[in-house]
Motif scaffolding. Structure first.
Motif, PDB file in Angstrom:
ATOM      1  N   UNK A  46     -17.399  -6.808  29.045  1.00 51.43           N
ATOM      2  CA  UNK A  46     -16.958  -5.584  28.375  1.00 51.43           C
ATOM      3  C   UNK A  46     -15.748  -4.931  29.041  1.00 51.43           C
ATOM      4  N   UNK A  47     -15.715  -4.912  30.372  1.00 53.36           N
ATOM      5  CA  UNK A  47     -14.545  -4.365  31.071  1.00 53.36           C
ATOM      6  C   UNK A  47     -13.302  -5.198  30.780  1.00 53.36           C
ATOM      7  N   UNK A  48     -13.471  -6.511  30.760  1.00 55.51           N
ATOM      8  CA  UNK A  48     -12.356  -7.411  30.462  1.00 55.51           C
ATOM      9  C   UNK A  48     -11.794  -7.139  29.066  1.00 55.51           C
ATOM     10  N   UNK A  49     -12.677  -7.007  28.087  1.00 55.95           N
ATOM     11  CA  UNK A  49     -12.252  -6.764  26.709  1.00 55.95           C
ATOM     12  C   UNK A  49     -11.561  -5.412  26.585  1.00 55.95           C
ATOM     13  N   UNK A  50     -12.173  -4.377  27.159  1.00 52.66           N
ATOM     14  CA  UNK A  50     -11.608  -3.030  27.040  1.00 52.66           C
ATOM     15  C   UNK A  50     -10.213  -2.947  27.644  1.00 52.66           C
ATOM     16  N   UNK A  51     -10.053  -3.454  28.857  1.00 56.87           N
ATOM     17  CA  UNK A  51      -8.753  -3.384  29.531  1.00 56.87           C
ATOM     18  C   UNK A  51      -7.720  -4.237  28.802  1.00 56.87           C
ATOM     19  N   UNK A  52      -8.140  -5.423  28.357  1.00 56.42           N
ATOM     20  CA  UNK A  52      -7.203  -6.307  27.652  1.00 56.42           C
ATOM     21  C   UNK A  52      -6.692  -5.665  26.374  1.00 56.42           C
ATOM     22  N   UNK A 184     -10.607  -4.947  38.019  1.00 53.30           N
ATOM     23  CA  UNK A 184     -11.248  -5.789  39.038  1.00 53.30           C
ATOM     24  C   UNK A 184     -12.594  -6.320  38.557  1.00 53.30           C
ATOM     25  N   UNK A 185     -13.371  -5.454  37.913  1.00 53.87           N
ATOM     26  CA  UNK A 185     -14.666  -5.890  37.388  1.00 53.87           C
ATOM     27  C   UNK A 185     -14.461  -6.935  36.294  1.00 53.87           C
ATOM     28  N   UNK A 186     -13.476  -6.704  35.435  1.00 50.54           N
ATOM     29  CA  UNK A 186     -13.193  -7.655  34.364  1.00 50.54           C
ATOM     30  C   UNK A 186     -12.682  -8.986  34.870  1.00 50.54           C
ATOM     31  N   UNK A 187     -11.938  -8.963  35.984  1.00 51.16           N
ATOM     32  CA  UNK A 187     -11.392 -10.201  36.537  1.00 51.16           C
ATOM     33  C   UNK A 187     -12.482 -11.166  36.997  1.00 51.16           C
ATOM     34  N   UNK A 188     -13.686 -10.642  37.245  1.00 49.36           N
ATOM     35  CA  UNK A 188     -14.795 -11.520  37.637  1.00 49.36           C
ATOM     36  C   UNK A 188     -15.235 -12.414  36.497  1.00 49.36           C
TER      37      UNK A 188
END
Length: 293
Positions: A46-52, A184-188
């Motif tokens: 979810x963090x990856x999607x939101x930031x992207x 950083x969380x999304x990069x995981x």
């Protein structure tokens, strides 16, 4: 030669990370797939999607066009795969959802990032989000034989997609410190998902492999054909079209196996599809990228 090296540079990191997970399990080390998957799907993805979505510089109209093309592509793939299952007199609960839903997260996102850069990754996130919503609604209904579509609203991936789309539409951005933390969380997500894919494949007990190989080959043909035709029909620009084709044609997701096991479908048969299509992707993905890159 240059094309071969380019395709190798794109695919090698993806398959190396998957192989790390595969070898890790074969060496007897512990890996808690349920915990890692929950961490990824609840927080990291979810963090990856939101930031992207928030940071993408792609024209919102282009994303809307891709979204429509993605919905149409999944609709076409659904009808074609439904026909395959009916012609083959196969169990619909076992085979239909895996043939439709590809591994757009674990495999598709990193492939599109390495192949098409940040712009391609932004497009890939949109396709992944739509597939996730489709999987949490229609996909579960197929496997379980029922279910409430309202459950999708509780999924963090859906909330992140809606919030990210809102920020993109309004041109909003979170404070820098928060964006960095979420980033950083999304990069995981990508390395975790790839390693987990390797772990899951190593632990699966496949069945009906000859049938799985045939169905996996037919899935590639159906998905590539449908995505390519609809990309042309909607007039997608080259990067968006390539991303749509790669994402729709990804191999069967491990999630399909987990759903089959949870809802009482033939999990071993689905495991055969996961293994056969994933191994086949070692050939089909480079060949597909050779025409798209």
């Amino acid at each position: 030669m240059n094309l071969a090296l380019t395709v190798l540079e794109i695919t090698a990191p993806v398959f190396i990370l998957g192989m790390i997970g595969f070898v890790w399990v074969k060496m007897g080390f512990e890996y808690r797939v349920e915990f890692v998957t929950r961490l990824a799907m609840t927080i990291s993805v979810p963090c990856l999607i939101f930031v992207a979505l928030m940071q993408t510089e792609i024209d919102p109209n282009a994303l809307t066009l891709l979204s429509l093309a993605t919905v149409a592509a999944y609709g076409a793939v659904t009808l074609l795969c439904w026909g395959l299952v009916a012609i083959g007199k196969l169990d619909r609960r076992t085979y239909l959802a895996p043939l439709i839903m590809g591994n757009t997260g674990n495999l598709g996102l990193p492939l599109c990032l390495f192949a098409f850069g940040e712009a391609g990754f932004g497009y890939a996130v949109v396709v992944f989000a739509i597939m996730a919503i489709y999987s949490f609604t229609f996909g579960i209904w197929l496997v379980a034989g029922g279910g409430s579509p309202l459950k999708v609203l509780k999924e963090p991936i859906v909330a992140a997609t809606i919030l990210g789309a809102l920020f993109l539409w309004q041109g909003w951005e979170t404070p820098t410190f928060l964006t960095n933390a979420l980033g950083l969380v999304g990069d995981m997500a990508i390395p975790i998902m790839l390693i987990t894919l390797g772990v899951a494949v190593a632990r699966l007990t496949p069945a009906h492999l000859p049938l799985s190989i045939i169905l996996s080959a037919l899935k590639v043909v159906v998905c590539v054909g449908a995505a390519a035709l609809l990309a042309q029909w909607f007039g997608l620009e080259s990067t968006a079209a390539a991303v749509l084709i790669v994402q729709i044609a990804t191999p069967v997701a491990v999630t399909s196996y987990l759903l089959a096991e949870k809802y009482g479908a033939d999990a071993d048969a689905v495991a055969g599809l996961v293994v056969a299509s994933t191994v086949m992707s070692l050939i089909t993905i480079p060949l597909t990228l050779a025409f798209l890159v």
